[in-house]
Design a protein around this motif. Structure first.
Motif, short mmCIF file in Angstrom:
data_model
loop_
_atom_site.label_atom_id
_atom_site.label_comp_id
_atom_site.label_asym_id
_atom_site.label_seq_id
_atom_site.Cartn_x
_atom_site.Cartn_y
_atom_site.Cartn_z
N LYS A 114 7.26 -33.42 12.95
CA LYS A 114 8.70 -33.58 13.14
C LYS A 114 9.05 -33.67 14.62
CE LYS A 114 10.27 -31.38 8.86
NZ LYS A 114 11.02 -30.23 8.28
N LEU A 115 8.28 -33.02 15.46
CA LEU A 115 8.52 -33.10 16.91
C LEU A 115 8.23 -34.48 17.46
CD1 LEU A 115 9.12 -31.57 19.61
CD2 LEU A 115 6.69 -30.99 19.66
N PRO A 118 10.99 -38.23 16.38
CA PRO A 118 12.14 -38.85 17.07
C PRO A 118 11.77 -39.79 18.20
CG PRO A 118 12.47 -36.48 16.76
CD PRO A 118 11.04 -36.77 16.43
N LEU A 119 10.53 -39.79 18.65
CA LEU A 119 10.15 -40.62 19.79
C LEU A 119 10.19 -42.11 19.47
CD1 LEU A 119 7.23 -38.55 21.36
CD2 LEU A 119 9.68 -38.43 21.82
N ARG A 122 14.07 -42.07 20.68
CA ARG A 122 14.51 -41.26 21.81
C ARG A 122 13.33 -40.97 22.73
NH1 ARG A 122 18.51 -42.55 19.57
NH2 ARG A 122 20.34 -41.29 19.02
N ALA A 125 11.77 -35.11 22.72
CA ALA A 125 12.14 -34.19 21.64
C ALA A 125 11.64 -32.80 22.00
CB ALA A 125 11.55 -34.65 20.31
N SER A 140 7.22 -36.28 24.42
CA SER A 140 7.79 -37.32 25.27
C SER A 140 7.06 -38.63 25.05
CB SER A 140 7.68 -36.92 26.75
OG SER A 140 8.09 -37.97 27.60
N ARG A 162 18.39 -30.71 27.99
CA ARG A 162 19.48 -31.67 27.86
C ARG A 162 20.29 -31.78 29.16
NH1 ARG A 162 21.33 -30.37 21.61
NH2 ARG A 162 20.02 -31.98 20.67
N VAL A 171 17.68 -36.35 24.30
CA VAL A 171 16.85 -35.21 23.88
C VAL A 171 17.21 -34.81 22.45
CG1 VAL A 171 16.16 -32.84 24.37
CG2 VAL A 171 16.76 -34.39 26.25
N VAL A 172 16.24 -34.87 21.55
CA VAL A 172 16.44 -34.50 20.14
C VAL A 172 15.85 -33.12 19.91
CG1 VAL A 172 15.91 -35.09 17.75
CG2 VAL A 172 16.36 -36.91 19.42
N SER A 173 16.59 -32.27 19.23
CA SER A 173 16.10 -30.95 18.84
C SER A 173 15.54 -31.03 17.42
CB SER A 173 17.23 -29.93 18.89
OG SER A 173 16.79 -28.67 18.42
N THR A 174 14.32 -30.50 17.25
CA THR A 174 13.67 -30.54 15.94
C THR A 174 13.42 -29.11 15.45
OG1 THR A 174 11.42 -30.63 16.86
CG2 THR A 174 12.57 -32.72 16.57
#
Length: 205
Positions: A114-115, A118-119, A122, A125, A140, A162, A171-174
């Motif tokens: 999940k981390l 999002p890459l 974005r 993460a 990243s 952020r 920056v996405v939070s997981t």
């Protein structure tokens, strides 16, 4: 094909249970996290450590496991150490990197997946440490953004990352997970979960 590296960040533990040998505790945590990374699909496991801690190489892991020496435990140095070292077999640098704190022995692989997810949309993460301040993980795209905060996983939180970014949406939070940095976190280790065998053995002894 996107090349992803998930690196265990094996800095010295913040907390060691009373009566435990510091070296044995550190090795057990490292072994358990690396077992998790080894089972992940389409992710290359690796280790990144401050240069002074390369002695761990003879204690944990397996032949062929990539080890990267960083100048410090700060995010820019950790990312730079991994990004600058191409895999001998592939001859190419990774496209994405995830840095995972080394004191989460029972971490499910799904949290790491999940981390990284999002890459695709974005640049960065982050996964929080749910037992207090600090990050469990940071991911990243590579090359990494120049704005990465000059601090380590222990010293950052989602808001700090952020604030460093040009836009909050960069920056996405997981999903987060606990880290073994306080005595009360031991109660959160679930003996019914598979894995974390090395840490479990030390605690039971």
């Amino acid at each position: 094909m996107t090349r992803r590296v998930a690196a265990a960040v094996l800095t010295p533990p913040v907390w060691i249970p009373p009566g435990q040998d510091p070296r044995a505790w550190r090795v057990a945590l490292a072994e358990d996290l690396l077992d998790v990374l080894a089972l992940m699909a389409e992710v290359e496991p690796a280790v990144v450590v401050p240069a002074a801690d390369l002695w761990l190489r003879s204690e944990v892991g397996w032949p062929g496991l990539p080890w990267y020496a960083a100048q410090s435990a700060r995010l820019p140095d950790l990312v730079r150490a991994v990004a600058a070292a191409p895999a001998p077999a592939l001859g190419a640098s990774p496209d994405q990197v995830a840095l995972i704190a080394g004191d989460a022995p029972d971490l499910p692989g799904l949290v790491i997946a999940k981390l990284l997810r999002p890459l695709t949309t974005r640049p960065v993460a982050v996964a929080p440490a749910v037992d207090g301040a600090g990050l469990l993980g940071f991911a990243s795209r590579l090359p990494a953004p120049e704005w990465l905060p000059d601090a380590g996983l222990d010293d950052l939180d989602i808001l700090a990352v952020r604030r460093a970014a040009p836009q909050l949406t960069d920056v996405v939070s997981t999903a987060g997970w606990h880290r073994l940095r306080r005595p009360e976190v031991l109660a959160g280790l679930d003996p019914r979960l598979e894995g974390w065998d090395a840490t479990r053995a030390l605690l039971e002894a």
